[in-house]
Motif scaffolding. Structure first.
Motif, PDB file in Angstrom:
ATOM      1  N   GLY A 178       0.810  -1.213   0.000  1.00 51.32           N
ATOM      2  CA  GLY A 178       0.000   0.000   0.000  1.00 51.32           C
ATOM      3  C   GLY A 178       0.838   1.255   0.000  1.00 51.32           C
ATOM      4  N   LYS A 215      -1.299  -3.273  -9.379  1.00 51.32           N
ATOM      5  CA  LYS A 215      -0.686  -4.116  -8.345  1.00 51.32           C
ATOM      6  C   LYS A 215       0.173  -5.222  -8.945  1.00 51.32           C
ATOM      7  N   ASP A 239     -11.181   6.313  -0.465  1.00 55.34           N
ATOM      8  CA  ASP A 239     -11.358   5.079  -1.228  1.00 55.34           C
ATOM      9  C   ASP A 239     -12.543   5.230  -2.176  1.00 55.34           C
ATOM     10  N   TYR A 293      -5.489  -1.865  -7.475  1.00 56.70           N
ATOM     11  CA  TYR A 293      -6.076  -1.608  -6.160  1.00 56.70           C
ATOM     12  C   TYR A 293      -7.390  -0.837  -6.318  1.00 56.70           C
ATOM     13  N   ASN A 294      -8.152  -0.774  -5.232  1.00 57.14           N
ATOM     14  CA  ASN A 294      -9.316   0.117  -5.227  1.00 57.14           C
ATOM     15  C   ASN A 294      -8.881   1.517  -5.635  1.00 57.14           C
ATOM     16  N   ASN A 324     -11.415  -5.935 -10.650  1.00 59.58           N
ATOM     17  CA  ASN A 324     -10.187  -5.155 -10.454  1.00 59.58           C
ATOM     18  C   ASN A 324      -9.160  -5.373 -11.564  1.00 59.58           C
ATOM     19  N   SER A 361      -7.789  -2.226  -0.779  1.00 60.10           N
ATOM     20  CA  SER A 361      -7.751  -0.766  -0.694  1.00 60.10           C
ATOM     21  C   SER A 361      -6.390  -0.275  -0.231  1.00 60.10           C
ATOM     22  N   ILE A 362      -6.033   0.945  -0.661  1.00 63.46           N
ATOM     23  CA  ILE A 362      -4.808   1.585  -0.175  1.00 63.46           C
ATOM     24  C   ILE A 362      -5.105   2.900   0.514  1.00 63.46           C
ATOM     25  N   SER A 369      -7.117  -7.453  -4.766  1.00 63.00           N
ATOM     26  CA  SER A 369      -6.175  -6.343  -4.611  1.00 63.00           C
ATOM     27  C   SER A 369      -6.386  -5.575  -3.314  1.00 63.00           C
ATOM     28  N   TYR A 385      -6.479   4.358 -10.252  1.00 62.38           N
ATOM     29  CA  TYR A 385      -6.311   2.966  -9.838  1.00 62.38           C
ATOM     30  C   TYR A 385      -4.870   2.524 -10.069  1.00 62.38           C
TER      31      TYR A 385
END
Length: 426
Positions: A40, A178, A287, A202-203, A137, A424-425, A422, A175
């Motif tokens: 992240g 990843k 997010d 990722y989200n 994703n 959330s970050i 993936s 986005y």
């Protein structure tokens, strides 16, 4: 090199292709995978790269033009052929839909631009699209819009996907990539027949109130009095303690501002202000949720017959060989035509599919080829990605776009990517 074929069309029929067919066998050794942002913190640093200095890298990015121009040859014998029975994966939201018809050309929400730092150390972009996957994703684009074929490094740096991008706007968020997946033969040999990639993301991250902080958007005290502030955009007023927590934080994605202004609530008996106070503001990403939940995701079709009509959606930019400046790359464009067999020896490609299209090569790399596109639902089946453009009649105008043929080996690469989570970050 640079890579580009044009055909007008007004009607496309939607509906599921023949499905319920057995998926082709795929050897695990045919898939190459590499991380783009494995943590992240790494992902947040990538977002910071694009939004630092008033989003200078994002706004200043130029279309990628590595290996875009190819000499493509139309062939009547040989060429691509199915390696097993045809099959499809339905689009997000289309899993239980009934076929429908529409005559309007509605552009898909799934298409956008992938941004990355090229081998030259400068920011660039290609076209790409969201596709169906277990966790909604997944992004599909050309292989050399992910893997660095110019410097032979592993992957391109600071890789992100922005659906619907326009002049610094990120309507559905940004986005971060990843994990990247492609065919082993492209990763090792740069085989043009396997020039495709799938990337888990990722989200998304999105600014509150759709704001993006720029220098002239700092909060300022209302000139008309009262307690209101102007130019807030995505800014939120916080206490000094909260402000201090964000100040200097290595993983904070956003901006902070400390602004002096008169306290209009503290006045003397004549109504004159008696104090100037400092107000503290924080602007941060939130997010935005999963890519496919926000814009949908195209289905996937493989081992389909050559000669089927497809829509091509992308962001072509730049000029034809004769100097005619055809496309700006700022807005999504489309073309329509039937696929045909082609080869291109310069990129080691003997099993390509091609379509007549006037798209110029810069920016069009990664454009989605959608089979059975439903204009009403804006969904279809991804059946190709542009890897180059060609002037096949020698008149100094690009007239052909080329793509790898989507067969069972492509489905195997897709299968390796489609079930990976993936998260959330934010």
């Amino acid at each position: 090199m640079k890579r580009t074929l044009a055909f007008g069309g007004l009607v496309a029929t939607a509906g599921l292709l023949a499905s319920g067919l057995a998926a082709p066998a795929q050897a695990a050794g045919d898939v190459a995978s590499k991380p783009l942002a494995s943590t992240g913190i790494a992902a947040k640093n990538i977002v910071a790269y694009w939004y630092a200095n008033d989003a200078a890298n994002l706004i200043g990015a130029t279309p990628y033009n590595v290996e875009t121009k190819v000499v493509a040859k139309h062939i009547s014998k040989g060429g691509p052929a199915p390696d097993s029975k045809p099959g499809v994966v339905p689009a997000i939201g289309d899993e239980k839909k009934v076929a429908a018809k529409s005559k309007n050309i509605n552009l898909p929400k799934t298409t956008g631009k992938v941004f990355f730092e090229g081998a030259d150390g400068k920011p660039h972009w290609c076209s790409a699209t969201s596709v169906q996957s277990a966790y909604h994703n997944l992004v599909a684009t050309a292989g050399h819009c992910v893997y660095d074929t110019d410097s032979n490094a592993a992957t391109l740096d600071n890789w992100v996907f922005i659906p619907g991008y326009y002049q610094g706007k990120t309507p559905w968020g940004i986005y971060v990539g990843k994990q990247a997946f492609t065919h082993y033969d492209f990763d090792v040999y740069e085989d043009g027949d396997r020039d495709y990639a799938f990337v888990t993301v990722y989200n998304g991250l999105k600014a509150p109130h759709d704001g993006v902080p720029h220098g002239n958007d700092k909060p300022v005290k209302s000139a008309t009095g009262g307690t209101g502030w102007e130019n807030l955009g995505g800014w939120t007023e916080v206490t000094k303690d909260v402000y201090d927590q964000y100040k200097g934080a290595d993983t904070f994605i956003g901006d902070i501002a400390a602004v002096d202004g008169p306290d209009y609530n503290d006045v003397d008996k004549d109504g004159n202000k008696t104090e100037t106070v400092t107000h503290y503001f924080v602007w941060k990403f939130v997010d935005a949720g999963r890519l496919g939940d926000n814009v949908g995701g195209q289905g996937l079709a493989y081992n389909q017959k050559i000669g089927s009509p497809v829509f091509v959606f992308g962001y072509p930019s730049g000029s034809h060989p004769d100097g005619n400046y055809a496309y700006s790359g700022k807005t999504l464009k489309w073309s329509y035509g039937k696929t045909f067999k082609a080869t291109a020896a310069s990129i080691k490609a003997e099993e390509l599919q091609a379509v007549k299209s006037s798209f110029t090569g810069e920016g069009a790399l990664g454009s989605s080829w959608l089979l059975k596109y439903s204009n009403g639902r804006r969904l279809g089946y991804l059946n190709g990605v542009t890897i180059g453009v060609s002037d096949t009649d020698g008149n100094d105008r690009y007239d052909t776009s080329i793509s790898p043929y989507f067969d069972g080996e492509l489905y195997g690469v897709y299968s390796a990517a489609k079930n990976l989570w993936s998260g959330s970050i934010a």
